[in-house]
Design a protein around this motif. Structure first.
Motif, mmCIF file in Angstrom:
data_model
loop_
_atom_site.group_PDB
_atom_site.id
_atom_site.type_symbol
_atom_site.label_atom_id
_atom_site.label_comp_id
_atom_site.label_asym_id
_atom_site.label_seq_id
_atom_site.Cartn_x
_atom_site.Cartn_y
_atom_site.Cartn_z
ATOM 1 N N LEU A 37 0.775 -1.345 0.088
ATOM 2 C CA LEU A 37 -0.094 -0.108 -0.122
ATOM 3 C C LEU A 37 0.626 1.250 0.054
ATOM 4 C CD1 LEU A 37 -2.873 1.181 0.120
ATOM 5 C CD2 LEU A 37 -2.596 1.143 2.543
ATOM 6 N N ASP A 38 1.118 2.115 -0.998
ATOM 7 C CA ASP A 38 1.711 3.176 -1.360
ATOM 8 C C ASP A 38 0.958 4.339 -0.229
ATOM 9 O OD1 ASP A 38 2.674 5.706 -2.060
ATOM 10 O OD2 ASP A 38 2.675 5.297 -4.097
ATOM 11 N N PRO A 39 1.741 4.791 0.765
ATOM 12 C CA PRO A 39 1.307 5.834 1.485
ATOM 13 C C PRO A 39 0.634 6.940 0.908
ATOM 14 C CG PRO A 39 3.747 5.708 1.691
ATOM 15 C CD PRO A 39 3.318 4.783 0.646
ATOM 16 N N GLU A 40 0.824 7.091 -0.435
ATOM 17 C CA GLU A 40 0.023 8.209 -1.070
ATOM 18 C C GLU A 40 -1.085 7.900 -2.015
ATOM 19 O OE1 GLU A 40 0.502 11.516 -0.961
ATOM 20 O OE2 GLU A 40 2.579 11.437 0.419
ATOM 21 N N TYR A 41 -1.510 6.576 -1.850
ATOM 22 C CA TYR A 41 -2.472 6.012 -2.583
ATOM 23 C C TYR A 41 -3.780 6.750 -2.024
ATOM 24 C CZ TYR A 41 -5.786 2.474 -4.632
ATOM 25 O OH TYR A 41 -6.671 1.698 -5.245
ATOM 26 N N ASP A 42 -4.536 7.139 -2.972
ATOM 27 C CA ASP A 42 -5.676 7.891 -2.786
ATOM 28 C C ASP A 42 -6.858 6.881 -2.328
ATOM 29 O OD1 ASP A 42 -8.042 9.412 -2.887
ATOM 30 O OD2 ASP A 42 -6.993 10.919 -4.215
ATOM 31 N N LEU A 43 -7.090 6.772 -1.003
ATOM 32 C CA LEU A 43 -8.043 5.926 -0.813
ATOM 33 C C LEU A 43 -9.747 6.488 -0.826
ATOM 34 C CD1 LEU A 43 -6.257 5.673 2.958
ATOM 35 C CD2 LEU A 43 -6.432 4.036 1.003
ATOM 36 N N LEU A 44 -9.781 7.661 -1.040
ATOM 37 C CA LEU A 44 -11.086 8.324 -1.259
ATOM 38 C C LEU A 44 -11.347 8.173 -2.703
ATOM 39 C CD1 LEU A 44 -10.843 11.368 0.999
ATOM 40 C CD2 LEU A 44 -12.342 9.100 1.466
ATOM 41 N N ILE A 49 -12.096 4.058 0.934
ATOM 42 C CA ILE A 49 -13.069 4.407 2.146
ATOM 43 C C ILE A 49 -13.863 5.310 1.745
ATOM 44 C CG2 ILE A 49 -10.974 3.879 3.939
ATOM 45 C CD1 ILE A 49 -10.405 6.745 4.013
ATOM 46 N N ASP A 50 -14.908 5.604 2.611
ATOM 47 C CA ASP A 50 -15.846 6.380 2.526
ATOM 48 C C ASP A 50 -16.168 7.285 3.480
ATOM 49 O OD1 ASP A 50 -17.284 4.822 3.950
ATOM 50 O OD2 ASP A 50 -18.586 4.073 2.337
ATOM 51 N N SER A 51 -17.187 8.239 3.890
ATOM 52 C CA SER A 51 -17.417 8.843 5.083
ATOM 53 C C SER A 51 -17.534 7.855 6.123
ATOM 54 C CB SER A 51 -18.547 9.693 4.962
ATOM 55 O OG SER A 51 -19.657 8.935 4.627
ATOM 56 N N LEU A 52 -17.980 6.824 6.047
ATOM 57 C CA LEU A 52 -18.249 5.844 7.150
ATOM 58 C C LEU A 52 -16.786 5.473 7.510
ATOM 59 C CD1 LEU A 52 -19.966 4.686 9.189
ATOM 60 C CD2 LEU A 52 -20.431 2.638 7.710
ATOM 61 N N GLY A 53 -16.163 5.074 6.715
ATOM 62 C CA GLY A 53 -14.676 4.702 6.783
ATOM 63 C C GLY A 53 -13.691 5.651 7.543
ATOM 64 N N VAL A 54 -13.874 6.832 7.090
ATOM 65 C CA VAL A 54 -13.389 7.950 7.867
ATOM 66 C C VAL A 54 -13.776 7.865 9.397
ATOM 67 C CG1 VAL A 54 -13.453 10.602 8.146
ATOM 68 C CG2 VAL A 54 -13.035 9.504 5.858
ATOM 69 N N ALA A 75 -12.246 16.998 7.518
ATOM 70 C CA ALA A 75 -12.655 17.182 6.125
ATOM 71 C C ALA A 75 -12.020 15.919 5.459
ATOM 72 C CB ALA A 75 -11.826 18.435 5.709
ATOM 73 N N SER A 76 -12.606 15.384 4.389
ATOM 74 C CA SER A 76 -12.130 14.153 3.589
ATOM 75 C C SER A 76 -10.749 14.073 3.281
ATOM 76 C CB SER A 76 -13.069 14.018 2.486
ATOM 77 O OG SER A 76 -13.258 14.996 1.633
ATOM 78 N N ARG A 77 -10.190 15.526 2.885
ATOM 79 C CA ARG A 77 -9.092 15.674 2.323
ATOM 80 C C ARG A 77 -7.924 15.216 3.005
ATOM 81 N NH1 ARG A 77 -10.501 20.586 4.069
ATOM 82 N NH2 ARG A 77 -9.194 21.588 5.527
ATOM 83 N N ASN A 78 -8.260 15.309 4.492
ATOM 84 C CA ASN A 78 -7.382 14.915 5.609
ATOM 85 C C ASN A 78 -7.218 13.314 5.742
ATOM 86 O OD1 ASN A 78 -6.646 17.507 6.406
ATOM 87 N ND2 ASN A 78 -8.194 17.578 7.852
ATOM 88 N N PHE A 79 -8.163 12.564 4.975
ATOM 89 C CA PHE A 79 -8.084 10.896 5.030
ATOM 90 C C PHE A 79 -8.106 10.469 3.697
ATOM 91 C CE2 PHE A 79 -10.312 12.699 8.735
ATOM 92 C CZ PHE A 79 -9.721 11.970 9.813
ATOM 93 N N ARG A 80 -7.280 11.309 2.959
ATOM 94 C CA ARG A 80 -7.029 10.740 1.328
ATOM 95 C C ARG A 80 -6.236 9.649 1.031
ATOM 96 N NH1 ARG A 80 -9.403 12.373 -2.870
ATOM 97 N NH2 ARG A 80 -10.310 14.201 -1.863
ATOM 98 N N SER A 81 -5.158 9.672 2.036
ATOM 99 C CA SER A 81 -3.987 8.671 2.165
ATOM 100 C C SER A 81 -3.527 8.364 3.399
ATOM 101 C CB SER A 81 -2.833 9.005 0.854
ATOM 102 O OG SER A 81 -2.319 10.302 1.699
ATOM 103 N N VAL A 82 -2.888 7.332 3.424
ATOM 104 C CA VAL A 82 -2.167 7.037 4.743
ATOM 105 C C VAL A 82 -1.258 8.009 5.119
ATOM 106 C CG1 VAL A 82 -0.328 5.324 5.551
ATOM 107 C CG2 VAL A 82 -2.194 4.343 4.422
ATOM 108 N N ARG A 83 -0.496 8.820 4.174
ATOM 109 C CA ARG A 83 0.184 9.764 4.695
ATOM 110 C C ARG A 83 -0.459 11.159 5.284
ATOM 111 N NH1 ARG A 83 4.994 9.910 1.115
ATOM 112 N NH2 ARG A 83 5.479 8.248 2.350
#
Length: 99
Positions: A37-44, A49-54, A75-83
């Motif tokens: 899992l790349d730490p920059e991979y866009d999870l959203l 993940i979705d809002s429930l995942g957040v 904010a969703s931008r703060n959960f976009r990736s592992v990083r």
């Protein structure tokens, strides 16, 4: 004198990309190797993940590390990736540690 031997509480693992990646993989990407899992991979954007995942991540950070995220950090931008999750958690931890 206590009845039984004293056992120290289990040590909390340090907050790091690897621990966040491990949680994300276990919870949202079963069968994927954590190291893949790349730490920059866009999870959203990839719907990992979705809002429930957040909310699951927020709860895990609170339970595992005692990190309480202020509403402005949700904010969703703060959960976009592992990083970005790590950076968000570190900001919240730093604010929580201030007198």
């Amino acid at each position: 004198m206590p009845d039984g031997p004293h056992t120290a509480p289990a040590a909390t693992p340090p907050l790091c990309e690897e621990e966040i990646a491990r949680f994300v993989v276990e919870r949202f990407l079963p069968g994927v190797d954590t190291g893949d899992l790349d730490p920059e991979y866009d999870l959203l954007a990839t719907a990992v993940i979705d809002s429930l995942g957040v909310l699951h991540i927020v709860g895990w950070l609170s339970k595992q590390y005692g990190i309480v995220l202020p509403d402005r950090e949700l904010a969703s931008r703060n959960f976009r990736s592992v990083r970005t999750i790590l950076a968000t958690a570190e900001r919240a931890a730093a604010v929580g540690a201030q007198p």
